[in-house]
Design a protein around this motif. Structure first.
Motif, short mmCIF file in Angstrom:
data_model
loop_
_atom_site.label_atom_id
_atom_site.label_comp_id
_atom_site.label_asym_id
_atom_site.label_seq_id
_atom_site.Cartn_x
_atom_site.Cartn_y
_atom_site.Cartn_z
N SER A 1039 -14.39 6.28 -39.88
CA SER A 1039 -13.95 5.32 -38.87
C SER A 1039 -14.60 5.61 -37.52
O SER A 1039 -15.01 4.69 -36.80
CB SER A 1039 -12.43 5.36 -38.74
OG SER A 1039 -11.81 5.01 -39.96
N ILE A 1040 -14.69 6.87 -37.14
CA ILE A 1040 -15.34 7.23 -35.87
C ILE A 1040 -16.81 6.81 -35.88
O ILE A 1040 -17.31 6.21 -34.91
CB ILE A 1040 -15.20 8.74 -35.63
CG1 ILE A 1040 -13.73 9.10 -35.36
CG2 ILE A 1040 -16.08 9.19 -34.47
CD1 ILE A 1040 -13.48 10.59 -35.28
N LEU A 1041 -17.51 7.07 -36.95
CA LEU A 1041 -18.93 6.71 -37.02
C LEU A 1041 -19.11 5.20 -37.02
O LEU A 1041 -20.07 4.68 -36.42
CB LEU A 1041 -19.55 7.33 -38.27
CG LEU A 1041 -19.62 8.86 -38.29
CD1 LEU A 1041 -20.14 9.36 -39.62
CD2 LEU A 1041 -20.51 9.37 -37.16
N ARG A 1042 -18.21 4.47 -37.72
CA ARG A 1042 -18.29 3.01 -37.68
C ARG A 1042 -18.09 2.49 -36.26
O ARG A 1042 -18.80 1.58 -35.81
CB ARG A 1042 -17.24 2.42 -38.61
CG ARG A 1042 -17.54 2.51 -40.09
CD ARG A 1042 -16.37 1.97 -40.89
NE ARG A 1042 -15.98 0.64 -40.43
CZ ARG A 1042 -14.77 0.11 -40.58
NH1 ARG A 1042 -13.82 0.84 -41.16
NH2 ARG A 1042 -14.50 -1.10 -40.14
N THR A 1043 -17.12 3.06 -35.55
CA THR A 1043 -16.85 2.61 -34.18
C THR A 1043 -18.06 2.88 -33.28
O THR A 1043 -18.49 2.01 -32.51
CB THR A 1043 -15.61 3.33 -33.64
OG1 THR A 1043 -14.50 3.08 -34.51
CG2 THR A 1043 -15.27 2.83 -32.25
N MET A 1044 -18.61 4.06 -33.35
CA MET A 1044 -19.74 4.41 -32.50
C MET A 1044 -20.97 3.57 -32.82
O MET A 1044 -21.73 3.18 -31.93
CB MET A 1044 -20.07 5.89 -32.65
CG MET A 1044 -18.98 6.84 -32.15
SD MET A 1044 -18.64 6.65 -30.36
CE MET A 1044 -17.14 5.69 -30.40
N ARG A 1045 -21.18 3.29 -34.09
CA ARG A 1045 -22.33 2.45 -34.46
C ARG A 1045 -22.20 1.06 -33.87
O ARG A 1045 -23.20 0.44 -33.45
CB ARG A 1045 -22.43 2.37 -35.98
CG ARG A 1045 -23.56 1.50 -36.50
CD ARG A 1045 -23.44 1.30 -37.98
NE ARG A 1045 -22.18 0.65 -38.31
CZ ARG A 1045 -21.72 0.51 -39.54
NH1 ARG A 1045 -22.42 0.99 -40.56
NH2 ARG A 1045 -20.57 -0.09 -39.76
N ALA A 1046 -20.95 0.52 -33.84
CA ALA A 1046 -20.75 -0.83 -33.33
C ALA A 1046 -20.89 -0.90 -31.82
O ALA A 1046 -21.45 -1.86 -31.27
CB ALA A 1046 -19.38 -1.35 -33.76
N VAL A 1047 -20.37 0.12 -31.08
CA VAL A 1047 -20.36 0.02 -29.61
C VAL A 1047 -21.68 0.41 -28.97
O VAL A 1047 -21.92 0.06 -27.81
CB VAL A 1047 -19.22 0.88 -29.04
CG1 VAL A 1047 -17.88 0.39 -29.52
CG2 VAL A 1047 -19.42 2.34 -29.39
N VAL A 1048 -22.54 1.13 -29.68
CA VAL A 1048 -23.83 1.50 -29.08
C VAL A 1048 -24.90 0.48 -29.34
O VAL A 1048 -26.01 0.59 -28.80
CB VAL A 1048 -24.30 2.87 -29.62
CG1 VAL A 1048 -23.30 3.96 -29.30
CG2 VAL A 1048 -24.59 2.82 -31.10
N LYS A 1049 -24.61 -0.54 -30.11
CA LYS A 1049 -25.61 -1.55 -30.44
C LYS A 1049 -25.82 -2.49 -29.27
O LYS A 1049 -24.90 -3.17 -28.82
CB LYS A 1049 -25.16 -2.35 -31.66
CG LYS A 1049 -26.21 -3.33 -32.17
CD LYS A 1049 -25.73 -4.01 -33.44
CE LYS A 1049 -26.80 -4.96 -33.94
NZ LYS A 1049 -26.36 -5.65 -35.18
N GLY A 1050 -27.05 -2.51 -28.70
CA GLY A 1050 -27.40 -3.41 -27.60
C GLY A 1050 -26.77 -3.04 -26.28
O GLY A 1050 -26.74 -3.87 -25.37
N VAL A 1051 -26.27 -1.82 -26.14
CA VAL A 1051 -25.60 -1.39 -24.92
C VAL A 1051 -26.31 -0.16 -24.37
O VAL A 1051 -26.66 0.76 -25.12
CB VAL A 1051 -24.11 -1.09 -25.18
CG1 VAL A 1051 -23.42 -0.59 -23.92
CG2 VAL A 1051 -23.41 -2.35 -25.71
N GLN A 1052 -26.53 -0.15 -23.04
CA GLN A 1052 -27.11 1.01 -22.40
C GLN A 1052 -25.99 1.99 -22.07
O GLN A 1052 -25.16 1.77 -21.19
CB GLN A 1052 -27.86 0.60 -21.11
CG GLN A 1052 -28.50 1.77 -20.39
CD GLN A 1052 -29.54 2.49 -21.24
OE1 GLN A 1052 -30.28 1.84 -21.97
NE2 GLN A 1052 -29.57 3.80 -21.19
N VAL A 1053 -25.96 3.09 -22.81
CA VAL A 1053 -24.91 4.08 -22.65
C VAL A 1053 -25.29 5.04 -21.53
O VAL A 1053 -26.47 5.41 -21.36
CB VAL A 1053 -24.69 4.85 -23.97
CG1 VAL A 1053 -23.52 5.79 -23.84
CG2 VAL A 1053 -24.49 3.87 -25.12
#
Length: 1140
Positions: A1039-1053
């Motif tokens: 679940s953590i990896l799924r969340t991180m994969r979704a929020v880093v897509k197309g976003v400048q962290v």
């Protein structure tokens, strides 16, 4: 003496070359015996060849051959002739008499007969001083018996026509001459002595000697011994033939089928000739009363037998009198009573012979052997159910012949059959507790066979109907039967599918029809015996017809009085009889098309309604169970320590440690009987459905809920039966599948559940039934799901304090959402966040290097004055006009005007979500987890405008669930956040980085420490995660990896967050981690490669131990501290960097 034809001349020459030297050596001595033996062997072989070629030998040639043989017998005493010479001599005589029988003189026939009998009986040798004669060997006896057979036997039709100028009348005339001579007073004692010897050799272990002995005995009894002489040989013959048939000779097992056939044929012929109805009536031992004059004669004689005139009979004869007949009938009954083991003979020939034996005696001794008739009739009944079709058909035909009007004693046989059936039913309660499966099966097969005759013999149907009707006394034998017909739950129940578990876990049960589980009887261990009892009760119902409905109603009436072993047995009996009367079976649905009488349909409807009421009874199971299992309520105090039990096997060894052990009561526990009561009630309910067929749909309002309720039972035995019942009812009512049945009658099922969720009749299992109902119907329930949702929320409002009931209702709502998700055709995909602004790739390195040089610098204090600031939360300033603006600013704006209206399924899901979020703070962790799972399932269905207000309102509670005390609640919360990030990523990006990531980072540290002490953790250097993909820690990682994969897509962290993220997740790149974790973390790194590939390359290279800056580079600090030798990430790093 010479022959007239060329063929006869050749035969004569061949015989002459042997007979001449044989005559020269007719005087036996040690020197001539070998030569004589050789010549006799040649002569025997030559005669056999002549007979096989069907060449006719003239009488003169036969006399020529007989001449040297007679000289051997005349010139030597028979006791001095060796066995080898005597054997060959008898063989030659037997071959000669195959054709000499037609032309020999009667004196020669008589002398050869006496010679053969003397040699066979052993009276040809001189006795020793003790009076004991030398016994010939078996081969010599066999040769003498062959000679006797050739001399005595009747020539058949084809044998008469093959001889020249011979006709059938000639054969009969010739045989009559020999028969009259054999019955003379001179030869009768010889035949009697021969018969005695034959009875001894018939029990020989020499097969050929036994066969020829049995043939001759049958020939003597049927053709040579007179009717007056038969009673004298009856005892010895009957005793010997019974031993031959049973195989008691020489201590061996089963006799051969041919031997049994011959022995029973001799037994039948002897008994009929000795005590047949006709001969006994003719000689005055039996009186026939067919007219009024006959009755008057009996009254005048006061029952005394008629005097028989003396005819000067031989002293060997036994007169037939009524006294003799009574004594003989008693002895014969004891002998015939030893024949039941033959019913299990493996050879069909023996069984067919037993069937003929019983039929002949029943036909010809029905008045002389009245006590034996039930035994003989039971033989035919048992054989009519034999596995051999030939044996069963023959026995059934014999029974019909005996019971139909052409038979003179058919009334007697019908009366015996009726009484035999009644006695068998009365004996069944006595035999069942004895653990004698063979006897019980034998009895059940007899009743079954008797009932099978009802189709051809109407009197049998009437007798069975009377037995099961109001005047049959079922109140007497029924109670005794129910007291011993006990059942028990199988200790080891193997099922290919667990219905309750499968349905509650979301699996489909559509497919082939499932068979009903077997019901084990307590006192029956073999499968064949249980099947025999099933067939017996079905046959009783089929034979009685509608007359047996009284017995069915009586058994069902007993079954509704409780749930003990007696009521369970009553249900089983009622079910089997009802199957028989309607001609259906639970094992197959092929016979559901038969028409049934209206009376049966009326009783079936009553039974179905009554069984449905069993699930409505409100009883205290604990008190009943305690009272039922309390020994003090069933026995006195003095008898409480003396339990009655049946122990099979070795005697148990009792030591001093066992003296104080308490014995358990022998009665079955009440809980198991309740299970069996449900199982058999479902079976009986299925039978009524098979009877009513389409008319059963009117009863689904009452009967559908009991089936569904049993389907979710904790007992796999009950749930498997319920599944089979559901499929059976589906086939009986004409539906293609259970889903179609439930969808068409969904209102009935929902009404049944709603009535069990009322205050007056609250059933905690009703929620599980509703879950099963939703899953069975599947996607077709979407149009009717609104009723289910309204019913669930109404009950939640009423019973929100009952944890178990709330759990079940929440599970129903979650199931509805899952069904809607499967049917949703307009579900929105994950939000595309690629449109968000991000820096150019060339700016990534500069910004990262700047942050990396100053990452450890202290944060500068901001001295700028921004004016007055509020001292409390903006959310509390509602009355000052700012709280509303803050809330509206927090929730992302959506274009409501251009968004299409929600579909009915989306509106239904939105209703469920909005009314379920209040249970996120429920005290039960299971309810909290199910609500989180429900929201997780609803994310792909709802649009942002429908989903986000509820998520925004529940967001603080979702965050709190990440710190829940139960791991599965934390896992469900993490899975919800991952689903939100994948579907509404723009809404979740800021929330994840500000609220979720710090919790995830702390969670990763705790999980790493916990895995180090877990028994499921992977072993080895640098091991990551657990071995199982079903552990809570593994699910959290995913679940953590799924969340991180979704929020880093197309976003400048931000650089600091990006650094923390990459450092925290790099351990999942280890080759020793689970494959699913490696796949998920590779997707995260690949996604970050598109936004800031340099940082990803730097961390991966440094972790593998590479000097990424070189020795001359002094602008940056060394990154050696990032190196981790315990992790092998080269393979995954190569994949990630290969996509740069």
């Amino acid at each position: 003496m010479g022959p007239s034809s060329s063929g006869s001349l050749d035969t004569f020459k061949a015989l002459k070359t042997i007979c001449v030297p044989l005559l020269a050596n007719s005087r036996l001595s040690p020197e001539t015996i070998p030569r004589a033996s050789s010549l006799l062997s040649q002569l025997s072989s030559l005669l056999d060849d002549i007979l096989e070629s069907e060449t006719t030998i003239s009488p003169s040639t036969i006399e020529y051959v007989f001449f040297p043989l007679s000289h051997i017998l005349q010139r030597n005493s028979t006791s001095a002739i060796p066995d080898v010479i005597m054997e060959k001599l008898m063989s030659v005589l037997a071959a000669l008499f195959e054709q000499w029988w037609w032309s020999c003189q009667i004196e020669i026939w008589e002398q050869v007969l006496m010679l053969s009998a003397a040699i066979f009986s052993g009276i040809d040798t001189s006795p020793d001083p003790k009076g004991k004669r030398k016994d010939r060997d078996d081969e010599t006896k066999r040769a003498a018996a062959q000679c006797l057979w050739a001399v005595l036997r009747r020539r058949e039709r084809h044998q008469a026509t093959t001889s020249s100028n011979r006709t059938v009348s000639d054969a009969e005339e010739r045989f009559s001459t020999f028969q009259s001579r054999g019955r003379a007073s001179k030869l009768l004692p010889i035949l009697g002595q021969t018969l005695t010897s034959l009875l001894e050799t018939s029990q020989s272990s020499n097969r050929r000697l036994q066969d020829v002995s049995l043939h001759i005995i049958y020939l003597l009894v049927t053709d040579y011994l007179t009717e007056e002489f038969i009673p004298s040989i009856l005892p010895g013959t009957v005793s010997a033939m019974a031993k031959v048939a049973l195989g008691q000779q020489a201590g061996k097992g089963w006799s051969r089928g041919d031997a049994v056939d011959e022995a029973l044929a001799i037994l039948q012929a002897t008994i009929v000739a000795a005590v047949g109805d006709e001969i006994c009536e003719a000689e005055g031992a039996l009186r026939s009363v067919t007219r009024l004059e006959d009755l008057g004669q009996v009254l005048e004689s006061n029952g005394q037998p008629r005097p028989v005139a003396s005819t000067g009979a031989s002293p060997f004869f036994t007169p037939r009198t009524s006294v003799w007949l009574a004594a003989t009938a008693s002895q014969l009954h004891m002998v015939i009573n030893t024949l039941p083991p033959l019913l299990s003979h493996p050879n069909p020939v023996a069984l067919l012979s037993l069937s003929r034996f019983s039929f002949d005696l029943l036909s010809k001794t029905s008045r002389t052997l009245p006590d034996t008739l039930p035994l003989l009739l039971s033989f035919l009944l048992s054989l009519s159910t034999n596995q051999s079709p030939e044996v069963a058909a023959s026995s059934h035909a014999h029974l019909l012949t005996l019971l139909l009007p052409p038979s003179t004693a058919h009334f007697t046989h019908l009366q015996i059959l009726s009484q035999l059936t009644r006695n068998n039913l009365i004996s069944l309660p006595r035999l069942l507790p004895s653990q004698s499966d063979a006897k019980v099966e034998h009895l059940a097969r007899q009743v079954f066979a008797a009932c099978q005759l009802s189709g051809s013999v109407h009197a049998v149907s009437e007798g069975v109907g009377m037995l099961l009707g109001p005047t049959g006394g079922i109140e007497k034998w029924g109670w005794s039967l129910l007291s011993v017909v006990e059942f028990m739950v199988p200790q080891l129940f193997v099922s290919t599918v667990q219905p309750a578990q499968a349905l509650l876990e979301g699996e489909s049960l559509e497919g082939p029809t499932y068979n009903f589980p077997e019901v084990n009887m307590k006192h029956v261990s073999s499968q064949s015996t249980r099947e025999a009892l099933d067939d017996m009760f079905r046959a009783l119902g089929a034979a009685a017809g509608t007359d047996c409905l009284f017995a069915v109603e009586w058994f069902v009436g007993v079954a509704k009085q409780g749930k003990t072993s007696r009521e369970v047995g009553a249900l089983w009996c009622a079910g089997r009889i009802l199957e028989g009367v309607c001609g259906i079976s639970m094992e197959s649905t092929d016979m559901l098309g038969r028409t049934v009488p209206k009376g049966v349909e009326k009783v079936s409807r009553w039974i179905a309604k009554l069984i449905a009421e069993f699930w409505d009874e409100d009883e205290d199971e604990d008190e009943d169970a305690a009272a039922y299992n309390n020994p003090s309520l069933h026995m006195s105090e003095s008898d409480a320590h003396l339990p009655l039990e049946y122990v099979k096997g070795l005697n148990p060894l009792v030591t001093r440690f066992d003296l104080n052990s308490s014995h358990k009561p022998t009665e079955p526990p009440l809980q198991s009987q309740r299970i069996l009561h449900k199982v058999l009630s479902l079976q009986l309910l299925s039978i009524t459905a098979g009877i009513l067929r389409s008319r059963f749909m009117r009863l689904l309002l009452r009967t559908l809920y009991p089936v569904l309720h049993s389907l979710v039972s904790q007992s796999s035995y009950v749930s498997s039966t319920a599944l089979a019942a559901l499929h059976y009812i589906t086939s009986a009512t004409g539906y293609a599948s259970p889903s179609n049945l439930l969808l068409a009658n969904f209102d009935y099922a929902l009404d049944g559940v709603a009535r069990r969720l009322d205050r007056r009749q609250l059933d905690p299992e009703a929620a599980k039934v509703l879950v099963v109902l939703v899953r069975l119907v599947g996607k077709d329930i979407v149009s009717r799901a609104g009723d289910v949702v309204e019913a669930c929320f109404d009950r939640l409002d009423e019973f929100h304090g009952y944890v178990s009931l709330v759990e079940g209702l929440i599970e129903v709502l979650a199931e509805v959402v899952k069904v809607v998700e499967a049917d949703n055709e307009a579900s929105t995909g994950p939000a595309d966040n690629d449109h968000l602004n991000s820096k150019a790739p060339e700016d990534h390195v500069e910004s990262f290097l700047e942050w990396y040089q100053h990452r450890n610098d202290p944060i500068a204090q901001d001295t700028e004055d921004y004016g007055p600031a509020p001292r409390e939360d903006w959310g509390n300033l509602v009355g000052k006009g700012k709280g509303k603006e803050v809330d509206e600013a927090t929730v992302p704006a959506t274009d409501v005007v251009n968004e299409p209206p929600p579909t009915p399924t989306q509106a239904l899901t939105q209703q469920i979500v909005s009314r379920s979020i209040y249970f996120l703070t429920h005290p039960s962790p299971l309810i909290r987890a199910r609500i989180l799972s429900l929201l997780d399932t609803a994310c792909p269905i709802l649009s942002e405008s429908a989903l986000l207000p509820s998520i925004h309102a529940a967001w603080p509670y979702v965050l709190n669930r990440l710190g829940d005390s139960e791991p599965y609640v934390v896992s469900a919360a993490a899975s919800l956040i991952a689903s939100l990030a994948e579907n509404v990523g723009e809404f979740m990006t800021t929330r994840v980085w500000n609220d979720v990531w710090p919790r995830f980072r702390a969670m990763l540290s705790k999980l790493e420490e916990a895995d180090a002490h877990s028994a499921l953790a992977r072993r080895g250097l640098g091991a990551v995660g657990t071995q199982s993909a079903y552990s809570h820690s593994h699910r959290l990682y995913v679940s953590i990896l799924r969340t991180m994969r979704a929020v880093v897509k197309g976003v400048q962290v931000r650089s600091d967050v990006l650094w923390e993220l990459l450092i925290a997740l790099r351990r999942f790149l280890h080759s020793g981690a689970h494959q699913e974790l490696q796949h998920c973390v590779r997707e995260v790194y690949v996604t970050l490669m598109k936004e800031n590939g340099d940082v990803v390359w730097l961390i991966l290279s440094a972790t593998m131990g590479k000097d990424v800056f070189g020795v001359a580079d002094t602008t940056l600090h060394s990154v050696v501290f990032l190196r981790e030798q315990k992790w092998n990430i080269e393979a995954n790093a190569r994949i990630i960097l290969g996509k740069m």
